[in-house]
Design an enzyme around this catalytic site. Structure first.
Site, short mmCIF file in Angstrom:
data_model
loop_
_atom_site.label_atom_id
_atom_site.label_comp_id
_atom_site.label_asym_id
_atom_site.label_seq_id
_atom_site.Cartn_x
_atom_site.Cartn_y
_atom_site.Cartn_z
N ASN A 14 53.70 -7.71 2.41
CA ASN A 14 52.74 -6.74 3.11
C ASN A 14 53.23 -5.70 3.39
OD1 ASN A 14 51.93 -7.91 6.89
ND2 ASN A 14 50.87 -6.97 5.37
N GLN A 52 48.55 -1.90 6.19
CA GLN A 52 48.59 -1.28 7.67
C GLN A 52 49.16 0.16 7.42
OE1 GLN A 52 47.63 -3.37 10.30
NE2 GLN A 52 48.37 -5.36 10.10
N ASN A 72 45.31 -0.66 11.23
CA ASN A 72 44.93 -1.49 9.97
C ASN A 72 43.97 -0.71 9.05
OD1 ASN A 72 42.21 -1.76 10.97
ND2 ASN A 72 42.68 -3.85 11.72
N CYS A 81 52.48 -6.53 14.70
CA CYS A 81 52.54 -6.65 13.19
C CYS A 81 54.05 -7.23 12.97
CB CYS A 81 52.23 -5.55 12.40
SG CYS A 81 52.37 -6.05 10.50
N GLY A 82 54.19 -8.46 12.68
CA GLY A 82 55.63 -8.90 12.50
C GLY A 82 56.49 -8.39 11.35
N ASN A 83 55.64 -8.38 10.54
CA ASN A 83 56.36 -7.76 9.03
C ASN A 83 56.54 -6.25 9.17
OD1 ASN A 83 56.51 -10.13 7.47
ND2 ASN A 83 54.42 -9.99 7.09
N HIS A 173 45.29 -15.52 16.78
CA HIS A 173 45.71 -16.13 15.50
C HIS A 173 44.76 -17.55 15.80
CE1 HIS A 173 48.43 -13.90 13.25
NE2 HIS A 173 48.78 -13.54 14.23
N ASN A 204 42.91 -13.30 13.60
CA ASN A 204 43.55 -13.65 12.19
C ASN A 204 43.53 -15.07 12.07
OD1 ASN A 204 44.98 -10.88 11.75
ND2 ASN A 204 45.63 -11.61 13.93
N GLU A 222 43.72 -11.70 7.48
CA GLU A 222 44.24 -10.74 8.52
C GLU A 222 43.03 -9.84 8.89
OE1 GLU A 222 47.43 -7.43 9.58
OE2 GLU A 222 47.62 -8.89 7.81
N ARG A 223 42.48 -10.08 10.36
CA ARG A 223 41.47 -9.18 10.82
C ARG A 223 41.52 -7.86 10.35
NH1 ARG A 223 42.40 -8.52 17.25
NH2 ARG A 223 44.53 -7.77 17.07
N CYS A 231 51.88 -12.31 6.40
CA CYS A 231 51.65 -11.96 7.87
C CYS A 231 52.56 -12.67 8.59
CB CYS A 231 50.24 -12.55 8.31
SG CYS A 231 49.74 -12.29 9.74
N GLY A 232 53.32 -11.76 9.38
CA GLY A 232 54.47 -12.31 10.18
C GLY A 232 54.10 -12.95 11.26
N GLY A 234 51.39 -14.20 11.67
CA GLY A 234 50.72 -15.36 11.35
C GLY A 234 51.50 -16.58 11.00
#
Length: 286
Positions: A14, A52, A72, A81-83, A173, A204, A222-223, A231-232, A234
């Site tokens: 990502n 992103q 985004n 955003c987890g990542n 999600h 998402n 991903e939206r 997607c973290g 996700g």
């Protein structure tokens, strides 16, 4: 014209354009500029582009070490955003020679910790907090249970996809459980569900194949981005949805196209812990 530290980073594939604006609090960026920078083939990000754009700022809250803005590809700001959280957390820990930090986002305060080992370098664990599961928290357009939501694709009497779980992990999600990705067609179905009227803030869309009680194979639309290598949030949402539908245990290895994430939905405090890799592709000024 002043220069600013600029990095290209990725978390399990990502990819992010990262601006360190802690020394320039007045720095702002326009929607059009975000689109130009993130676009594949851009002069800044090269052929791959960025999923992103991240801006790291001084914290707004006393309990945080830094604040992270997330934009985004379409040029609008999102809350989580987890990542990117892992990437920003790793950067702060490296710069300050510490093994933990608190990152502030629009979704709240997130604790990041170094989870590296001799076998796995540059691993970061993030406490993503508890999932939001009420219909109004997702949000959905109307009240309903979220362990299964009323979304179907295909013939009414034999839908191809149906009964996804809905989870908010700082962003909304919708997670379908599939047997075959080719039949599910994530790249075709994703944009249809992203703008489904049930999801007023878009959504998402995850496509999860349960391979064992402790392993999921995941693809995510991903939206505002499209199909992504990872997607973290996700991955977190997929595990929460799977546990709620009694498909997996609470500790799950999630394989995405860009790598592997390890997700635990702790029963003790309801928090979701995400652990995964960070890669620094380049660092300089812009």
């Amino acid at each position: 014209m002043r220069s600013m530290r600029f990095l290209i980073m990725n978390g399990a594939g990502n990819r992010f354009a990262v601006f360190d604006a802690r020394s320039q609090p007045s720095f702002v960026i326009s929607e059009e500029k975000v689109k130009v920078i993130c676009k594949p083939g851009s002069a800044v990000m090269g052929e791959k582009g960025a999923d992103q754009l991240i801006i790291i700022r001084d914290p707004k809250s006393s309990g945080a070490d830094a604040f992270m803005e997330i934009w985004n590809q379409q040029g609008f700001e999102v809350d989580a955003c987890g990542n990117a959280t892992r990437c920003a957390g790793w950067l702060f820990m490296r710069d300050n020679d510490v093994d933990s930090m608190v990152l502030e986002t629009n979704a709240g305060l997130l604790l990041c910790a170094d989870a590296s080992s001799a076998a796995s370098k540059n691993q970061v664990a993030v406490d993503m907090g508890p999932p939001k599961l009420d219909w109004a928290q997702i949000p959905l357009k109307e009240p309903m249970h979220t362990h299964h939501v009323d979304v179907k694709l295909g013939p009414i009497d034999n839908p191809v996809l149906h009964n996804p779980g809905a989870v908010n992990m700082g962003n909304p999600h919708c997670v379908f459980f599939v047997e075959d990705f080719e039949q599910a067609k994530p790249d075709k179905v994703g944009p249809m569900i992203e703008y489904h009227p049930l999801f007023p803030e878009q959504v998402n869309v995850g496509f999860a194949k349960v391979e064992a009680k402790d392993k999921i194979r995941l693809k995510v639309w991903e939206r505002g981005v499209g199909m992504t290598l990872a997607c973290g949030t996700g991955a977190c949402a997929a595990v929460v949805a799977a546990v709620r539908q009694k498909r997996t245990e609470r500790k799950v290895e999630v394989e995405v196209d860009g790598g592997t994430l390890f997700i635990e939905w702790r029963e003790s405090d309801d928090h979701v812990i995400m652990t995964g890799p960070v890669e620094l592709e380049s660092e300089g000024t812009i």
